[in-house]
Design an enzyme around this catalytic site. Structure first.
Site, PDB file in Angstrom:
ATOM      1  CB  SER A 124      -1.317  -0.091   1.540  1.00  0.00           C
ATOM      2  OG  SER A 124      -1.688   1.219   2.160  1.00  0.00           O
ATOM      3  CE1 TYR A 148      -3.586  -2.507   5.817  1.00  0.00           C
ATOM      4  CE2 TYR A 148      -3.436  -0.359   4.868  1.00  0.00           C
ATOM      5  CZ  TYR A 148      -3.722  -1.552   4.761  1.00  0.00           C
ATOM      6  OH  TYR A 148      -3.655  -1.838   3.018  1.00  0.00           O
ATOM      7  CE  LYS A 152      -1.492  -4.790   3.617  1.00  0.00           C
ATOM      8  NZ  LYS A 152      -1.394  -5.843   3.008  1.00  0.00           N
TER       9      LYS A 152
HETATM   10  P1  NAD Z   1     -11.376  -7.557   1.166  1.00  0.00           P
HETATM   11  O1  NAD Z   1     -11.379  -7.216   3.048  1.00  0.00           O
HETATM   12  O2  NAD Z   1     -12.559  -7.367   0.831  1.00  0.00           O
HETATM   13  O3  NAD Z   1     -10.452  -8.506   0.974  1.00  0.00           O
HETATM   14  C1  NAD Z   1      -8.955  -9.850   2.084  1.00  0.00           C
HETATM   15  C2  NAD Z   1      -9.469 -10.809   1.814  1.00  0.00           C
HETATM   16  O4  NAD Z   1      -8.952 -11.691   2.997  1.00  0.00           O
HETATM   17  C3  NAD Z   1     -11.044 -11.114   2.162  1.00  0.00           C
HETATM   18  O5  NAD Z   1     -11.218 -12.052   1.178  1.00  0.00           O
HETATM   19  C4  NAD Z   1     -10.921 -12.196   3.795  1.00  0.00           C
HETATM   20  O6  NAD Z   1     -11.898 -12.849   3.682  1.00  0.00           O
HETATM   21  C5  NAD Z   1      -9.047 -12.468   3.569  1.00  0.00           C
HETATM   22  N1  NAD Z   1      -8.575 -12.724   4.524  1.00  0.00           N
HETATM   23  C6  NAD Z   1      -9.053 -11.739   5.706  1.00  0.00           C
HETATM   24  N2  NAD Z   1      -8.183 -12.293   6.267  1.00  0.00           N
HETATM   25  C7  NAD Z   1      -7.760 -13.723   7.008  1.00  0.00           C
HETATM   26  C8  NAD Z   1      -6.994 -14.920   6.862  1.00  0.00           C
HETATM   27  N3  NAD Z   1      -6.443 -15.044   8.195  1.00  0.00           N
HETATM   28  N4  NAD Z   1      -6.558 -16.052   6.337  1.00  0.00           N
HETATM   29  C9  NAD Z   1      -7.595 -16.215   4.995  1.00  0.00           C
HETATM   30  N5  NAD Z   1      -8.238 -15.051   4.462  1.00  0.00           N
HETATM   31  C10 NAD Z   1      -8.126 -13.544   5.203  1.00  0.00           C
HETATM   32  O7  NAD Z   1      -9.856  -6.564   1.254  1.00  0.00           O
HETATM   33  P2  NAD Z   1      -9.681  -5.755  -0.251  1.00  0.00           P
HETATM   34  O8  NAD Z   1      -9.651  -4.029  -0.712  1.00  0.00           O
HETATM   35  O9  NAD Z   1      -9.776  -6.549  -1.006  1.00  0.00           O
HETATM   36  O10 NAD Z   1      -8.024  -5.786  -0.163  1.00  0.00           O
HETATM   37  C11 NAD Z   1      -6.935  -6.927  -0.258  1.00  0.00           C
HETATM   38  C12 NAD Z   1      -5.857  -6.715  -0.049  1.00  0.00           C
HETATM   39  O11 NAD Z   1      -4.965  -4.859  -0.314  1.00  0.00           O
HETATM   40  C13 NAD Z   1      -5.326  -6.626   1.049  1.00  0.00           C
HETATM   41  O12 NAD Z   1      -3.825  -6.711   1.812  1.00  0.00           O
HETATM   42  C14 NAD Z   1      -5.025  -5.103   1.992  1.00  0.00           C
HETATM   43  O13 NAD Z   1      -4.459  -4.406   2.637  1.00  0.00           O
HETATM   44  C15 NAD Z   1      -4.396  -4.653   0.710  1.00  0.00           C
HETATM   45  N6  NAD Z   1      -4.651  -3.410   0.155  1.00  0.00           N
HETATM   46  C16 NAD Z   1      -5.740  -2.949   0.016  1.00  0.00           C
HETATM   47  C17 NAD Z   1      -6.284  -1.422  -0.045  1.00  0.00           C
HETATM   48  C18 NAD Z   1      -7.905  -0.518  -0.658  1.00  0.00           C
HETATM   49  O14 NAD Z   1      -8.280   0.319  -0.503  1.00  0.00           O
HETATM   50  N7  NAD Z   1      -8.954  -1.889  -0.942  1.00  0.00           N
HETATM   51  C19 NAD Z   1      -5.333  -0.810  -0.263  1.00  0.00           C
HETATM   52  C20 NAD Z   1      -3.715  -0.828  -0.306  1.00  0.00           C
HETATM   53  C21 NAD Z   1      -3.763  -2.036  -0.479  1.00  0.00           C
HETATM   54  N1  UFG Z   2     -12.762  11.376   3.241  1.00  0.00           N
HETATM   55  C1  UFG Z   2     -14.119  12.237   3.277  1.00  0.00           C
HETATM   56  N2  UFG Z   2     -14.628  12.399   3.637  1.00  0.00           N
HETATM   57  C2  UFG Z   2     -15.018  10.536   4.035  1.00  0.00           C
HETATM   58  C3  UFG Z   2     -13.802   9.717   3.925  1.00  0.00           C
HETATM   59  C4  UFG Z   2     -12.691  10.483   3.640  1.00  0.00           C
HETATM   60  O1  UFG Z   2     -14.290  14.023   3.094  1.00  0.00           O
HETATM   61  O2  UFG Z   2     -16.070   9.697   4.623  1.00  0.00           O
HETATM   62  C5  UFG Z   2     -11.394  12.092   2.284  1.00  0.00           C
HETATM   63  C6  UFG Z   2     -10.121  12.044   3.376  1.00  0.00           C
HETATM   64  O3  UFG Z   2      -9.904  12.682   4.436  1.00  0.00           O
HETATM   65  C7  UFG Z   2      -8.812  12.185   3.006  1.00  0.00           C
HETATM   66  C8  UFG Z   2      -9.850  11.567   0.984  1.00  0.00           C
HETATM   67  O4  UFG Z   2     -11.420  10.992   1.524  1.00  0.00           O
HETATM   68  O5  UFG Z   2      -8.914  13.336   1.882  1.00  0.00           O
HETATM   69  C9  UFG Z   2      -9.548   9.437   0.684  1.00  0.00           C
HETATM   70  O6  UFG Z   2      -9.379   8.753   2.367  1.00  0.00           O
HETATM   71  P1  UFG Z   2      -9.692   7.767   2.003  1.00  0.00           P
HETATM   72  O7  UFG Z   2     -10.431   6.612   3.645  1.00  0.00           O
HETATM   73  O8  UFG Z   2     -10.716   6.847   0.772  1.00  0.00           O
HETATM   74  O9  UFG Z   2      -8.200   6.668   1.914  1.00  0.00           O
HETATM   75  P2  UFG Z   2      -7.612   7.156   2.415  1.00  0.00           P
HETATM   76  O10 UFG Z   2      -6.437   7.863   2.044  1.00  0.00           O
HETATM   77  O11 UFG Z   2      -7.551   7.790   3.974  1.00  0.00           O
HETATM   78  O12 UFG Z   2      -6.722   5.631   2.786  1.00  0.00           O
HETATM   79  C10 UFG Z   2      -6.553   4.784   1.543  1.00  0.00           C
HETATM   80  C11 UFG Z   2      -6.873   3.457   2.508  1.00  0.00           C
HETATM   81  C12 UFG Z   2      -5.734   2.815   3.622  1.00  0.00           C
HETATM   82  C13 UFG Z   2      -4.758   2.796   2.665  1.00  0.00           C
HETATM   83  C14 UFG Z   2      -4.179   4.288   1.530  1.00  0.00           C
HETATM   84  C15 UFG Z   2      -3.437   4.440   0.853  1.00  0.00           C
HETATM   85  O13 UFG Z   2      -7.814   3.628   3.447  1.00  0.00           O
HETATM   86  O14 UFG Z   2      -5.962   1.900   3.562  1.00  0.00           O
HETATM   87  O15 UFG Z   2      -5.626   4.408   1.585  1.00  0.00           O
HETATM   88  O16 UFG Z   2      -3.267   3.692   0.041  1.00  0.00           O
HETATM   89  F1  UFG Z   2      -3.345   2.577   3.071  1.00  0.00           F
END
Ligand code: NAD
Ligand code: UFG
Length: 363
Positions: A124, A148, A152
């Protein structure tokens, strides 16, 4: 190829599984379904015409991982599985370090035992230290500001050590910026539990009438309109990046890091505007205080991924909003809530394959 996808039933994972199946790969999914539903995989099968095999298991169960890896003998693993909510990680750090860090250690150790040494990992942009030098490049300083993010960062370092220790590993660390959107069909998408923490899913729930207005966290940031600026990336572009990384790893050993972002930032007000156009009405919003811990602005430089993988984000914020709206309006309450108690893995797989419609009962 045969690809094992941990977390493959989740938001990003299900989109990647779809693209893998469409590209003709065989897919096994390893997921404990703690934050997902087998319905996503059933829909993926409907769309692609082929079903992934689901292995229900926990990354913390190393015996289960060992047996699934040795049984399936995949060519590569894409590792999405884990926990991802920043706020929750502050409340439950042990759970985050366990699921993410220990879970990954169990995974790579099971891979090593099975002789599988090709891995794509979901990192991330949160691993970057706060910086005034934008866009963020892969070599920028790293420092995470919450548990979190630290999971990572630790995992990235573990994977670096692993690649140094044994040159037969091929590892891709993909740093996602802000994944949003859905498959353009609206059949699969993000289904957050409870109140969404992230901006786009929150806006989508306002658009569909589940919440009354968007709260804009801060309008006095030093950005082009005072609201927070992020590098939003369409989940389909992101998913494609995983296939391109897998292709690259087929012919390269070692450890690689790529930013997956668009290279430009969009403000909160502009995201609300794009979504309002997508759903056909001006969505209500209120300006409120900054959210603690947020930074003003960041976006990534995706040049390395373009040069080394030939990957580039194709879709802009209008498409992200349009596809997210397609998903949300078709599925206002997300996926149906199934009661899986007492239902076996084989029965769930039959449900995914479409061979059994009735076995998974709706709550
Ligand atoms: P998600 O929660 O939809 O998917 C994660 C999946 O992992 C789920 O299906 C959950 O059931 C499974 N899981 C969780 N813990 C587990 C465990 N202990 N054993 C087996 N399965 C498990 O999340 P996502 O948004 O699809 O994210 C996928 C990956 O991308 C994650 O590693 C997350 O940290 C990373 N990521 C997501 C974002 C975002 O904003 N969505 C941003 C940066 C990185
Ligand atoms: N925001 C609002 N209102 C809301 C939610 C968010 O104004 O209800 C604003 C936040 O202040 C920020 C922007 O929208 O300026 C984006 O916020 P998000 O919560 O959607 O995303 P972030 O950038 O804060 O964080 C996300 C994921 C993290 C990840 C990061 C970088 O939540 O897990 O992106 O990948 F680490």
């Amino acid at each position: 190829m045969h690809v094992l996808v941990t977390g493959g039933a989740g938001y990003i994972g299900s989109h990647a599984v779809l693209l893998l199946l469409e590209a003709g790969h065989k897919v096994s999914v390893f997921d404990n379904l703690s934050n997902s539903s087998p319905e996503s995989l059933r829909r993926v099968r409907e769309m692609s015409g082929s079903a992934p095999d689901l292995f229900i298991g926990d990354l913390l169960d190393s015996d289960r991982l060992d047996s699934v890896l040795s049984q399936t003998q995949p060519d590569a693993v894409i590792h999405f599985g884990g926990l991802k909510a920043v706020g929750e990680s502050v409340q439950k750090p042990i759970s985050y370090y366990q699921n993410n860090v220990v879970g990954t250690l169990n995974l790579v150790s099971a891979m090593e035992k099975a002789g599988v040494k090709r891995l794509v990992f979901s990192s991330s942009a949160t691993v970057y230290a706060e910086s005034t030098e934008l866009p963020l490049v892969e070599g920028a300083q790293r420092d995470a500001s919450n548990p979190y993010g630290r999971t990572k960062l630790h995992i990235e370092q573990i994977l670096e050590d692993l690649a140094v220790s044994d040159s037969s590993w091929s590892i891709a660390t993909l740093r996602y910026f802000n994944p949003v959107g859905a498959h353009p069909s609206g059949n699969i998408g993000e289904d957050p539990q409870g109140i969404p923490n992230n901006l786009m899913p929150f806006i989508a729930q306002v658009a569909v009438g589940r919440r009354s207005e968007v709260q804009v966290f801060g309008n006095d940031y030093p950005t082009y309109d005072g609201t927070g600026v992020r590098d939003y990336i369409h989940v389909m572009d992101l998913a494609q990046g995983h296939l391109d990384a897998l292709d690259f790893l087929n012919s390269h050993n070692g450890q690689y890091v790529w930013n997956l972002g668009t290279g430009s930032g969009t403000s909160v007000l502009d995201v609300i505007g794009a979504f309002s156009r997508a759903c056909g009405r001006q969505l209500p919003y209120k300006l409120v205080d900054r959210r603690p811990g947020d930074i003003a602005e960041y976006y990534g430089d995706p040049t390395t991924a373009r040069l080394e993988l030939g990957w580039k984000a194709e879709r802009g914020v209008e498409e992200m909003a349009r596809d997210m709206w397609e998903w949300q309006s078709k599925n206002p309450a997300g996926y149906p809530d199934y009661d899986l108690d007492g239902i076996s893995e084989e029965e769930i797989n039959e449900f995914i394959r479409g061979a059994r419609a009735s076995i998974v009962k709706e709550k």
